[in-house]
Motif scaffolding. Structure first.
Motif, PDB file in Angstrom:
ATOM      1  N   UNK A 125      -1.926   3.482  -2.460  1.00 53.81           N
ATOM      2  CA  UNK A 125      -3.161   3.434  -1.660  1.00 53.81           C
ATOM      3  C   UNK A 125      -2.990   4.163  -0.324  1.00 53.81           C
ATOM      4  N   UNK A 126      -1.854   3.918   0.330  1.00 55.53           N
ATOM      5  CA  UNK A 126      -1.692   4.438   1.692  1.00 55.53           C
ATOM      6  C   UNK A 126      -1.668   5.965   1.730  1.00 55.53           C
ATOM      7  N   UNK A 162       0.387  -5.025   8.928  1.00 50.17           N
ATOM      8  CA  UNK A 162       0.816  -5.878   7.805  1.00 50.17           C
ATOM      9  C   UNK A 162      -0.345  -6.081   6.834  1.00 50.17           C
ATOM     10  N   UNK A 163      -1.548  -6.215   7.414  1.00 48.85           N
ATOM     11  CA  UNK A 163      -2.734  -6.411   6.576  1.00 48.85           C
ATOM     12  C   UNK A 163      -3.022  -5.130   5.784  1.00 48.85           C
ATOM     13  N   UNK A 211       0.797  -1.229   0.000  1.00 51.75           N
ATOM     14  CA  UNK A 211       0.000   0.000   0.000  1.00 51.75           C
ATOM     15  C   UNK A 211       0.834   1.286   0.000  1.00 51.75           C
ATOM     16  N   UNK A 212       2.062   1.205   0.506  1.00 47.10           N
ATOM     17  CA  UNK A 212       2.895   2.405   0.669  1.00 47.10           C
ATOM     18  C   UNK A 212       3.867   2.613  -0.495  1.00 47.10           C
ATOM     19  N   UNK A 213       3.988   1.642  -1.389  1.00 46.17           N
ATOM     20  CA  UNK A 213       5.209   1.565  -2.208  1.00 46.17           C
ATOM     21  C   UNK A 213       5.029   1.991  -3.665  1.00 46.17           C
ATOM     22  N   UNK A 214       5.983   2.735  -4.147  1.00 48.57           N
ATOM     23  CA  UNK A 214       5.912   3.277  -5.503  1.00 48.57           C
ATOM     24  C   UNK A 214       6.603   2.358  -6.525  1.00 48.57           C
ATOM     25  N   UNK A 215       7.375   1.394  -6.015  1.00 44.84           N
ATOM     26  CA  UNK A 215       8.199   0.567  -6.917  1.00 44.84           C
ATOM     27  C   UNK A 215       7.407  -0.091  -8.062  1.00 44.84           C
TER      28      UNK A 215
END
Ligand code: SAH
Ligand code: SF4
Ligand code: F3S
Length: 465
Positions: free
Chosen positions: A359-360, A288-289, A174-178
Motif C-alpha cells: 500500500x505504502x 503507526x496508524x 503498509x510498507x512490507x512485502x513479507x
C-alpha cells in the motif's frame, strides 16, 4: 547431463540473505542435500561458487537493495554457466516467491526458482531439472503445513538451535512485502514442536530460539476437528518444561500480540532469556496508524514498562523505519523521543524502501531520500551512544553465560552469550577451570567493547546450573 540420479559427490554452494527464517531455510535445504539417506547420493558443501555444481541463492526482498544484490550476484555467476553448462543455478526464497516465472524470463541462464513454501521439495525439483533439462518454477502456496515440510532435523550450532514454530504473516503492514513472499500465517502443531525440542535436547542443545515472522501470534490449527486452547504463552510454558533446555529465546514478536500473560512469563520462567526484540517501527502515532501496526506509542510503551518491571535488566531491541511516506520532522522527533525513553540495547534501523504491491508504495507523499538518509544518520548516531552506555553499565556485574565454543579471534579463549544476548569472550584452556560448550557459567564482566564484552570466572568459579 541426463540421469535419474544425482551423481556423487557434487558440490553445493549456498549464499543466504535476509532474516532468521531464511537462514533456517538454508540450513534445512543443506541438510536435505547433504544427507545421503535422502536419496541417491548427497552433495558436499563448498564455500567456492566457481567450483560448485549447484549454486543456490536464498534471497530476501524486504528492501530494494537486498533484491538488487541478487541480480548483481547472478550476473557474476553467468560466466560459470557459460564455461560449465552442467552447473545448476537456483534462486530460492523471497525474491523467488515474489518474482516466480518472471525471474526465469529475466535470467536466461537460471535453472530453478523455488519459493519459500517449496524448499523441502528441493531434491525432487533438482531431479526434474537434471532429467528433463527443464527449467523449474515452484512457487505454489499452501494454507497448511505439509507433512514433510519440517521433518528435516534442525541444524545444531554447538549448544544452540533454531526451531521454526510458524510461517507467514497476515498483518500486511503498509510498507512490507513479507506477507506476499511468505504467504499466510500457519502454525506448526505444538506436539511436533515439543518433540523436535526434546530431540534437540537429547543431542546436547541447551538454548532454543523459537522463530517465526510473528512468533507470538502462534495459533495452531484444530486437530481432528478440535481447536486446542493453545497460544504462544502456552507453548512457551511447554518449551521451558523440556528437560535439558536451559535457555529459551523467540523472535520476532509483534507488539500487538505481546500480551500481559506473555510478559508475566518473563518474571516467572527462569529459562526465558533476559532479552526481547520488539519492533516498534516509529514513535509517531500518526505514522503507526498509516503503517497499520495495530498499536499506539502509549500501548507500546506500556508493554515496555511492564517488561522492565517484571524482568529488571531486560535487554530490549527494535526495528525502526525512517522516511516512511509522509514522515515530517515532528514525526521523526517523536521517534527520537521514543528511543530516549526506551533506551534499547540494540536497534536495527532502515531507510524506507518502496516495495511493489504494498500500500505504502502508492502513497503520494514519499519522503526525499536525502532527508531520510539524514534522519537515519541522526538516529543511528544517538543509538550508538545509548548502546555503548547500556553495555558500559554491565561492567562489574556478574552475568550468566552459555558457553558456545572457542573464540573466533583467539583459539585459547572461549566465547559465549549472556542471557541479555551479548557476546562475551573469556579465558579458555589453561585458566584452571574446566568449562565446555553447553555449560552455563557465571562471569564477572571486566571490559566492554563495541560488539562484545570480556569476562573472567567469578571468584567462586561456580557453574550456574
Ligand atoms: N515480522 C517482523 C519483521 C519483518 S521484516 C516485524 O513485524 O517486526 C524486518 C524489518 O524490516 C521490519 O521490522 C522493518 O523495520 C523493516 N522493513 C520491512 N519493510 C521495509 C521497507 N519497505 N523499507 C524499509 N524497511 C522495511
Ligand atoms: Fe512485515 Fe508487518 Fe508482517 Fe512484520 S508484521 S512481517 S513488518 S507485514
Ligand atoms: Fe527478507 Fe523474506 Fe526474511 S523478505 S526479511 S528473507 S521473510
Amino acid at each position: 547431463m541426463k540421469s535419474t540420479e544425482i551423481s556423487v559427490p557434487e558440490r553445493v554452494y549456498i549464499e543466504t540473505f535476509g532474516c532468521q527464517m531464511n537462514s533456517n531455510d538454508s540450513d534445512r535445504v543443506l541438510s536435505i542435500l547433504t544427507s545421503s539417506c535422502n536419496g541417491p547420493g548427497g552433495y558436499v558443501k563448498t564455500g567456492d561458487p566457481f567450483s560448485a555444481d549447484l549454486i543456490l541463492l536464498n534471497t530476501c526482498s524486504v528492501r530494494d537493495k537486498a533484491e538488487q544484490k541478487v541480480y548483481s550476484l547472478l550476473g557474476r555467476f553467468k560466466p560459470v554457466k557459460i564455461e560449465r553448462p552442467s552447473v545448476i543455478i537456483a534462486v530460492l526464497g523471497c525474491v523467488a516467491q515474489q518474482q516466480g516465472l518472471k525471474l526465469l524470463k529475466r535470467i536466461p541462464y537460471l535453472d530453478m526458482v523455488v519459493g519459500t513454501q517449496n524448499l523441502h521439495r528441493i531434491r525432487e525439483l533438482l531431479i526434474a531439472v537434471k532429467n528433463g533439462s527443464e527449467r523449474v518454477v515452484a512457487v505454489e502456496e499452501s494454507l497448511t503445513i505439509g507433512e514433510d515440510e519440517y521433518t528435516v532435523p534442525t541444524k545444531v550450532d554447538g549448544p544452540k538451535a533454531f526451531v521454526p514454530i510458524m510461517r507467514g504473516c497476515d498483518n500486511f503492514c503498509a510498507y512490507c512485502i513479507v506477507p506476499y513472499t511468505r504467504g499466510r500465517e500457519v502454525s506448526r502443531a505444538a506436539v511436533d514442536i515439543i518433540a523436535e525440542i526434546k530431540e534437540l535436547a537429547s543431542r546436547g542443545v541447551k538454548e532454543v530460539t523459537l522463530i517465526g515472522q510473528n512468533v507470538n501470534s502462534y495459533a495452531p490449527p484444530a486437530t481432528g476437528g478440535v481447536k486446542l486452547n493453545e497460544n504462544f504463552s502456552a507453548l512457551l510454558k511447554e518449551v521451558v518444561a523440556v528437560d535439558g533446555v536451559n535457555r529459551v529465546r523467540f523472535v520476532t514478536s509483534h507488539p500487538k500480540d505481546t500480551s500481559e500473560e506473555l510478559i508475566a512469563l518473563f518474571g516467572t520462567e527462569r529459562k526465558i532469556a533476559t532479552s526481547l526484540h520488539l519492533p516498534v517501527q516509529s514513535g509517531s502515532n500518526r505514522l503507526l496508524k498509516l503503517m497499520g501496526r495495530g498499536y499506539t506509542v502509549k500501548e507500546y510503551l506500556g508493554k515496555i514498562d511492564l517488561l522492565k518491571e517484571v524482568k529488571p535488566g531486560i535487554a530490549l531491541s527494535s526495528d525502526i523505519i525512517v522516511g516512511f511516506p509522509g514522515e515530517t520532522d515532528e514525526d521523526f522527533s517523536s521517534t527520537m523521543a521514543l528511543i530516549e525513553r526506551v533506551r534499547y540495547d540494540n536497534l536495527f534501523s532502515f531507510k524506507y524502501s518502496p516495495r511493489p504491491g504494498t500500500r505504502a508504495a502508492l502513497f503520494d507523499s514519499q519522503v526525499d531520500p536525502a532527508v531520510a538518509s539524514k534522519r537515519l544518520q541522526i538516529l543511528q548516531k544517538r543509538q550508538r551512544q545509548i548502546s555503548a552506555e547500556k553495555s558500559e553499565a554491565l561492567k562489574g556485574r556478574y552475568l550468566e553465560v552459555l558457553v558456545e565454543g572457542a573464540s573466533k579471534g583467539d583459539k585459547n579463549e572461549l566465547t559465549g552469550r549472556t542471557a541479555c544476548n551479548k557476546v562475551v569472550n573469556f579465558p579458555g584452556s589453561g585458566s584452571g577451570f574446566n568449562v565446555v560448550p553447553g555449560d552455563m557459567i557465571e562471569l564477572l564482566i571486566t571490559d566492554v567493547y563495541p560488539n562484545s564484552l570480556r569476562g573472567v570466572y567469578n571468584e567462586r568459579g561456580l557453574l550456574c546450573s
